[in-house]
Enzyme design. Structure first.
Site, short mmCIF file in Angstrom:
data_model
loop_
_atom_site.label_atom_id
_atom_site.label_comp_id
_atom_site.label_asym_id
_atom_site.label_seq_id
_atom_site.Cartn_x
_atom_site.Cartn_y
_atom_site.Cartn_z
CG ASP A 64 43.44 42.17 42.56
OD1 ASP A 64 43.52 42.89 43.10
OD2 ASP A 64 42.45 43.06 41.14
CG ASN A 124 40.50 45.28 30.25
OD1 ASN A 124 40.58 45.67 31.56
ND2 ASN A 124 41.26 43.75 30.37
CG HIS A 163 40.97 44.70 34.65
ND1 HIS A 163 42.02 44.45 33.97
CD2 HIS A 163 40.90 45.89 35.45
CE1 HIS A 163 43.08 45.40 34.35
NE2 HIS A 163 42.27 46.22 35.51
CD GLU A 222 41.40 41.46 32.67
OE1 GLU A 222 41.11 42.51 32.14
OE2 GLU A 222 42.91 40.99 33.24
#
Ligand code: F6R
Length: 249
Positions: free
Chosen positions: A67, A136, A138, A143
């Site tokens: 990313d 979270n 990811h 996400e």
């Protein structure tokens, strides 16, 4: 899933570097899928040390990163191309033209995403994908969402991710709000995956991701379906797993 429990961050880094090294030694022209963030930094340091000793050769290795933030160029010290150069590429004999990070400055983001997927396909896919995990759930910047996004895509970063990553920026307002990330399909198509985690901040999400329901609300939960997943995590990151699944230890 193979679960490798490390004592602490250094031990995790060393064990993870061993897995990457084995891939490079067995397949000198392998395609490595690489991650940024705090977690793999120690692993990269160890790989550099083994390269300097003469134990590793990156001459024919190709890499593809997960990313990049939108709006940060290759010279921005918070960008992921810069991170990779600083933490690995500048210190080993990898040919930089064999390394890829999404272009966060692309005028046409959609076109850049399609180019990135084609590039992964042209490379013949990823041999070993290195992953960290967000608190979270990811992976890459996939996400929590209503559905798994398969292809490389533009993502609006979750507030939790912006908060977590603000530690690298002068102020929270400087954290980009969007990123380009490899999709779940490219990640899951890697021949092997190594998931790294360190510290008690990751303890809850590690248990949820690896043993909870498989759902796009916890993107890392999809990894339960991968046929060749190795988890390398330290005791702190595995403490909830150890409490709830003592039979594994
Ligand atoms: C980085 C990436 C992210 C990180 C995750 C954990 O390329 O794709 O998914 O792996 O945010 O970050 P750290 O390691 O900083 O806790």
């Amino acid at each position: 899933m193979k679960l490798i429990r490390a004592k602490d961050y250094n031990d995790m880094s060393r064990k993870a570097a061993n897995v990457v090294s084995a891939t490079v030694i067995l397949r000198p022209n392998c395609v490595l899928g690489l991650a940024t963030g705090s977690t793999p930094v120690g692993m990269y340091k160890q790989l550099i040390a083994w390269y300097e000793k003469g134990d590793l050769d990156f001459k024919a290795v190709k890499s593809i990163n997960l990313d990049e933030y939108v709006g940060l160029d290759a010279y921005n010290d918070q960008g992921y191309r810069y991170f990779m150069n600083e933490n690995l590429f500048n210190h080993v004999n990898i040919d930089k033209s064999n390394t890829s990070v999404p272009n966060g400055m692309a005028a046409d983001v959609e076109q850049e995403c399609r180019r990135y997927d084609k590039h992964i396909a042209d490379l013949g896919g990823v041999d070993l994908q290195v992953l960290g995990i967000g608190n979270n759930g990811h992976i890459g910047f996939n996400e929590p969402d209503e559905a798994f996004e398969q292809q490389t895509h533009l993502v609006d970063l979750a507030q939790k991710t912006i908060d977590a990553n603000s530690r690298f920026f002068a102020s929270i307002d400087d954290v980009p709000k969007q990123a380009i990330t490899m999709g779940i399909k490219s990640i899951m198509q890697a021949k092997a995956i190594i998931l790294l985690a360190s510290g008690e901040g990751k303890a809850d999400i590690m248990e949820t991701a690896l043993f909870g329901p498989i759902t796009p609300k916890v993107p890392a939960s999809i990894l339960q379906l991968h046929p060749n997943l190795t988890v390398v995590a330290d005791e702190a990151a595995l403490q909830v797993v150890a409490q709830k699944h003592p039979e594994l230890f």
